[in-house]
Design a protein around this motif. Sequence first.
Motif, short mmCIF file in Angstrom:
data_model
loop_
_atom_site.label_atom_id
_atom_site.label_comp_id
_atom_site.label_asym_id
_atom_site.label_seq_id
_atom_site.Cartn_x
_atom_site.Cartn_y
_atom_site.Cartn_z
N UNK A 200 0.82 -1.20 0.00
CA UNK A 200 0.00 0.00 0.00
C UNK A 200 0.86 1.26 0.00
N UNK A 201 0.23 2.37 -0.39
CA UNK A 201 0.84 3.69 -0.25
C UNK A 201 -0.02 4.48 0.71
N UNK A 202 0.63 5.11 1.69
CA UNK A 202 -0.08 5.89 2.69
C UNK A 202 -0.22 7.33 2.22
N UNK A 203 -1.08 8.10 2.87
CA UNK A 203 -1.31 9.50 2.50
C UNK A 203 -0.02 10.32 2.59
N UNK A 204 0.90 9.92 3.43
CA UNK A 204 2.16 10.64 3.56
C UNK A 204 3.13 10.34 2.43
N UNK B 32 -3.79 5.52 1.17
CA UNK B 32 -4.18 6.23 -0.05
C UNK B 32 -4.60 5.27 -1.15
N UNK B 33 -3.85 4.18 -1.28
CA UNK B 33 -4.19 3.23 -2.33
C UNK B 33 -3.36 1.97 -2.26
N UNK B 34 -3.81 0.99 -3.01
CA UNK B 34 -3.09 -0.28 -3.12
C UNK B 34 -2.18 -0.19 -4.32
N UNK B 35 -0.92 -0.60 -4.13
CA UNK B 35 0.06 -0.58 -5.22
C UNK B 35 -0.17 -1.81 -6.09
N UNK B 36 -0.34 -1.62 -7.40
CA UNK B 36 -0.51 -2.80 -8.27
C UNK B 36 0.67 -3.75 -8.16
N UNK C 258 11.50 -5.19 9.43
CA UNK C 258 11.48 -5.23 10.89
C UNK C 258 10.84 -4.03 11.55
N UNK C 259 10.40 -3.03 10.80
CA UNK C 259 9.79 -1.83 11.36
C UNK C 259 8.30 -1.84 11.02
N UNK C 260 7.47 -2.02 12.06
CA UNK C 260 6.02 -2.08 11.86
C UNK C 260 5.40 -0.90 12.58
N UNK C 261 4.52 -0.21 11.88
CA UNK C 261 3.82 0.94 12.47
C UNK C 261 2.31 0.73 12.30
N UNK C 262 1.55 1.25 13.26
CA UNK C 262 0.09 1.13 13.20
C UNK C 262 -0.48 2.45 12.68
N UNK C 263 -1.35 2.33 11.68
CA UNK C 263 -2.00 3.49 11.06
C UNK C 263 -3.51 3.29 11.07
N UNK C 264 -4.22 4.39 11.06
CA UNK C 264 -5.65 4.36 10.86
C UNK C 264 -5.90 3.97 9.41
#
Length: 121
Positions: free
Chosen positions: A43-47, A79-83, A68-74
């Motif tokens: 995915x691509x995030x709004x940022x 923004x969208x799914x990367x093909x 190894x770096x996991x972050x939690x987002x709303x």
Amino acid sequence: MEFLIPAMLVLMGVMLFMGTRKQKRQMAEMQEMQESLTTGTRVQLMSGLFGTVIDANRDFVDVEIAPGVVARYNKLAVRGVVPSDEAADTYVGAVLADEDAEPDTALEPGAGKTDDPADEK
């Protein structure tokens, strides 16, 4: 002249209706995409950040943004799914092959210099 004002009101009403209809359709598509997120989806995030979905629940998604770096987002931050055919280019350290590019000779030592004193003028 008396026909002009009602015609303008009708035109403005049609434009308003068409604009809100398009906006509702876009919102429905975005909600559908956010609800369809599953583990392993790129995915691509709004940022502008790219990542891989590790876990998704009703309100949040855990995204691996680097090995190894996991972050939690709303979920609203997605923004969208990367093909899948473009997903490899979004990984950290991906080397993009540009077959049409010419080698950059300007950065090589001595590039553009000649031993001819006439060229220095």
